[in-house]
Design an enzyme around this catalytic site. Structure first.
Site, PDB file in Angstrom:
ATOM      1  N   GLU A 212       0.818  -1.214   0.000  1.00 53.67           N
ATOM      2  CA  GLU A 212       0.000   0.000   0.000  1.00 53.67           C
ATOM      3  C   GLU A 212       0.856   1.270   0.000  1.00 53.67           C
ATOM      4  O   GLU A 212       0.621   2.200  -0.753  1.00 53.67           O
ATOM      5  CB  GLU A 212      -0.915  -0.031   1.234  1.00 53.67           C
ATOM      6  CG  GLU A 212      -1.663   1.250   1.530  1.00 53.67           C
ATOM      7  CD  GLU A 212      -2.867   1.445   0.634  1.00 53.67           C
ATOM      8  OE1 GLU A 212      -3.257   0.475  -0.031  1.00 53.67           O
ATOM      9  OE2 GLU A 212      -3.385   2.568   0.581  1.00 53.67           O
ATOM     10  N   ASP A 213       1.870   1.286   0.860  1.00 51.10           N
ATOM     11  CA  ASP A 213       2.578   2.546   1.114  1.00 51.10           C
ATOM     12  C   ASP A 213       3.985   2.654   0.525  1.00 51.10           C
ATOM     13  O   ASP A 213       4.605   3.701   0.626  1.00 51.10           O
ATOM     14  CB  ASP A 213       2.686   2.788   2.632  1.00 51.10           C
ATOM     15  CG  ASP A 213       1.324   2.987   3.268  1.00 51.10           C
ATOM     16  OD1 ASP A 213       0.384   3.340   2.536  1.00 51.10           O
ATOM     17  OD2 ASP A 213       1.198   2.779   4.483  1.00 51.10           O
TER      18      ASP A 213
END
Ligand code: MN
Length: 741
Positions: free
Chosen positions: A89-90
């Site tokens: 996700e990051d």
């Protein structure tokens, strides 16, 4: 930028702690290595990034992994997925990177977790649909949801670092969806903590007050519990039972919820704690019998309340919970709830899902557990692809919390349904085909309608017929998600068939007159048949509701007048839809938004009816393009915030304009001569207050009253409530939150 030495020390320490917890789930060196590699990758990927609190980001995935192993009891793969849950996700890593390093299973879990975080970042109305997608992962791998719950728990534990409107969004999602999900998956401890934390941020004062009162009454309570427990301890010991006994205070949230629900004060709640007995079963006697044995020993000492025995030993709750609960009359005439569980039942109650599976494999019988049955239901409901995601979510949410009844098939198999279910719900629970052709039911061998409500212990048999098919009105007689979805699917399919039939019929008829189906034709036809759309016309025609007799005349007619009539009927009234008083819409409301000062228009939400002084939150209504002002604790708002959290906006009251707001008070008390007079004197004596309606009735020496009055703000309202409360005979005065019933 790397981390400081101090950061590194804390990271190392936290990871050591995680590894220590993982010792019990690692079967070999390979498992340990896997966790270590996940940690190194996550640490490297999040390098230099910090959370809002200022601490290194990597501490978050470590904490989530710690919850996953300690509080949920999942295994090595889940710990690895938890450590990696924010990596894709990051950071720049992809799911493929994870797969090549950790294999396909873990990659799939990380992928599920990544997709889920997307759910909470999207804007407004897509969120409900995304929730559905998120729940779909339930059918792939429940562990993904469990890790997501762990993630949410850690975020809630560190919520103080978020700005207030984010706190509102996150707590709403938590109370709306995550706490019920945790409950449904059997994670009682986590469910309670999520609820308590939500309360702490939503109503900090209430939370602190209850917390303080619990501490204040601690000494008295301990003394009482000691007195209550002493004879039980003696008796169980003399019967050679190996056990532990403890007195537990209920969660702050559950106390708060009860105070709200019953409009009572902290002091008026009698069942603030429960006594729990956890025993180590002796191998020769079935656990069940031992529960009942302990129950009978306790009820030799204290008298049980006959209608307060809950036997989840013979029939566990749908979420797997097993225990025997009873309420007995303790010393000083106080009712005390006693919970009796074996060590195994205790672990299931604390750990839920994971423990459930652990013990399930040990069970000899292969019968399908309640839990598995629920999972199957969720899967079916999700796969039936409902049209309206918000509606689905509402239904689904209801299915998480409702209390349950247990009914039996003619063969004696038990089925769990929500309270309030009908024979038709039961029919759909057995099978969609049975539901779709249900004609009647035999409840305890007596013939009843399929709409008849069923209750715990009933034996239900469904009578089917080929000539029966679901009708729209059935929707009003079912409460389960499965039944609702099945009926809607059937109607939708039928409607499509009808449309197809209608097209054939209509075009055939037009051919007879040599007219092609054009827009002109529909301009004449639709109003004549009072249909709003072509589809409605075709569908009614196909279903045989409309007949084409006299169509020739319609085709020849001048349609002007009828079209006019048709269009006037089609204009919706947005204010009626919102339930807002038509007159109010033109008045300027005295609410100021701290963000939007120009020409702002607000609507006082009719569901909770806030007045100046109440804590309020604004909600940007996409339909009216105005801001609905809700009370902070409005249930409707919590629902909206969970589904469209980004539409929330902070609002405050401005005090410079004097306007009156309608409020309703309810009161109860002991009737006496002159009380009505005194009441009206107190209220009319106040200059700032206008009564709109005063309604009082008295029966058997008790009076009940309801006053609608206009007040300027919460201060005036509180003052009037205080004055009414002081009248001799008045026992209770409450503000009615919802005027629209
Ligand atoms: Mn996270």
């Amino acid at each position: 930028m790397g981390y400081s030495q101090e950061d590194e020390r804390i990271i190392g320490e936290q990871f050591e702690r995680l590894m220590a917890s993982c010792a019990k789930i690692c079967k070999n060196e390979y498992d340990k290595d896997l966790i270590q590699r996940a940690f190194f990758l996550a640490k490297e990927a999040h390098e230099g990034v910090r959370r809002r609190s200022g601490e290194p980001y990597i501490l978050h995935p470590i904490a989530v992994a710690q919850i996953v192993v300690d509080e949920i009891g999942l295994g090595v793969k889940s710990v690895v997925a938890a450590l990696l849950h924010d990596v894709v996700e990051d950071t720049d890593y992809t799911v493929e990177d994870i797969e090549s390093r950790f294999g396909p299973k873990i990659a799939l879990m990380v992928d599920g977790l990544t997709k889920m975080s997307g759910v909470f970042k999207t804007s407004a109305s897509e969120q409900a649909e995304n929730f559905r997608k998120m729940l779909l992962t339930l059918s792939d791998d429940v562990r993904v949801i469990l890790i997501k719950i762990a993630d949410r728990l850690h975020n809630m534990r560190t919520l103080q670092f978020m700005p207030p409107h984010k706190q509102m969004k996150i707590t709403s999602e938590t109370i709306y969806l995550f706490a019920p999900l945790a409950y449904r998956l059997g994670l009682f401890a986590i469910k309670s903590e999520l609820e308590d934390l939500s309360l702490k941020y939503r109503f900090p004062e209430d939370y602190k007050q209850i917390e303080a009162k619990i501490a204040e009454t601690e000494a008295d309570r301990s003394r009482f519990i000691e007195k209550f427990n002493a004879p039980i301890i003696e008796k169980l010991k003399s019967n050679d039972i190996d056990f532990e006994i403890s007195g537990r205070v209920k969660s702050i949230y559950s106390i708060w919820a009860k105070m709200q629900r019953k409009h009572v004060s902290f002091e008026e709640i009698y069942d603030i704690f429960a006594v729990r007995i956890v025993f180590r079963p002796s191998p020769l006697i079935p656990e069940k019998s031992q529960c009942w044995h302990i129950y009978s020993l306790i009820t030799d000492i204290y008298k049980p309340k006959p209608d307060r025995i809950r036997d989840w030993v013979n029939i566990p709750k749908a979420n797997g919970y097993e225990a025997l609960h009873s309420t007995v009359m303790g010393p000083d005439g106080v009712w005390v709830e006693v919970q009796i569980r074996s060590e195994r039942m205790e672990e299931i109650a604390e750990r839920g899902f994971a423990a459930h599976w652990k013990y399930k494999s040990e069970k000899l019988s292969k019968e399908e557990g309640e839990f598995d049955r629920w999972m199957k239901q969720v899967r079916e409901a999700l796969n039936s692809s409902p049209e309206n995601a918000v509606e689905f979510l509402d239904n689904f949410k209801l299915s998480l919390y409702t209390s349950e009844i247990v009914v039996f098939t003619p063969k004696g198999d038990s089925r769990t349904l929500p309270q309030g279910a009908t024979a038709l719900d039961f029919a759909y629970e057995i099978h969609t085909k049975i539901g779709n052709s249900a004609m009647g039911a035999k409840i305890n061998r007596k013939i009843e309608s399929i709409f008849a409500p069923i209750s715990s212990g009933d034996q239900v048999e469904i009578i089917t017929s080929k000539n029966v098919k679901p009708k729209a009105e059935w929707l009003e007689h079912v409460i389960t998600t499965k039944a609702k979805q099945s009926i809607m699917n059937f109607l939708k399919k039928e409607n499509l068939n009808n449309i197809a039939n209608g097209i054939v019929l209509f075009e055939g008829k037009l051919k007879e007159y040599g007219v092609p189906p054009s827009a002109r034709v529909f301009r004449k036809i639709l109003p004549a048949y009072e249909c709003a759309t072509k589809d409605e016309f075709y569908s009614k025609l196909g279903a045989g509701i409309l007949k084409l007799d006299g169509i020739e005349k319609i085709l020849r007619d001048n349609p002007a007048n009828k079209i006019l009539k048709f269009w006037t009927l089609q204009i919706p009234n947005p204010f009626r839809f919102l339930g807002v008083d038509e007159k109010k819409k033109n008045k300027k409301l005295v609410v100021d938004s701290s963000e939007d000062t120009e020409e702002s228009q607000f609507i006082i939400a009719p569901c909770c009816n806030p007045i100046p002084g109440d804590e309020v939150v604004g909600y940007k209504n996409e339909v009216t393009h105005k801001i609905d002002v809700h009370k902070k604790n409005c249930n409707e708002l919590i629902k909206l915030a969970a589904q469209h959290g980004n539409n929330l906006t902070p609002v405050t009251w401005s005090s410079h304009k004097a306007m009156s707001y309608l409020s309703v008070l309810e009161m109860r008390g002991i009737d006496r001569i002159g009380i009505l007079m005194e009441l009206s004197q107190v209220i009319t004596g106040e200059l700032n207050i206008n009564i709109r309606e005063l309604h009082i009735q008295s029966h058997d020496g008790i009076f009940e009253g309801r006053i609608s009055l206009y007040v300027k703000n919460i201060k005036d309202l509180r003052m009037i409530m205080e004055k009414v409360r002081r009248i001799k005979g008045v026992e209770q005065v409450n503000r009615v939150e919802n005027k629209i019933e």
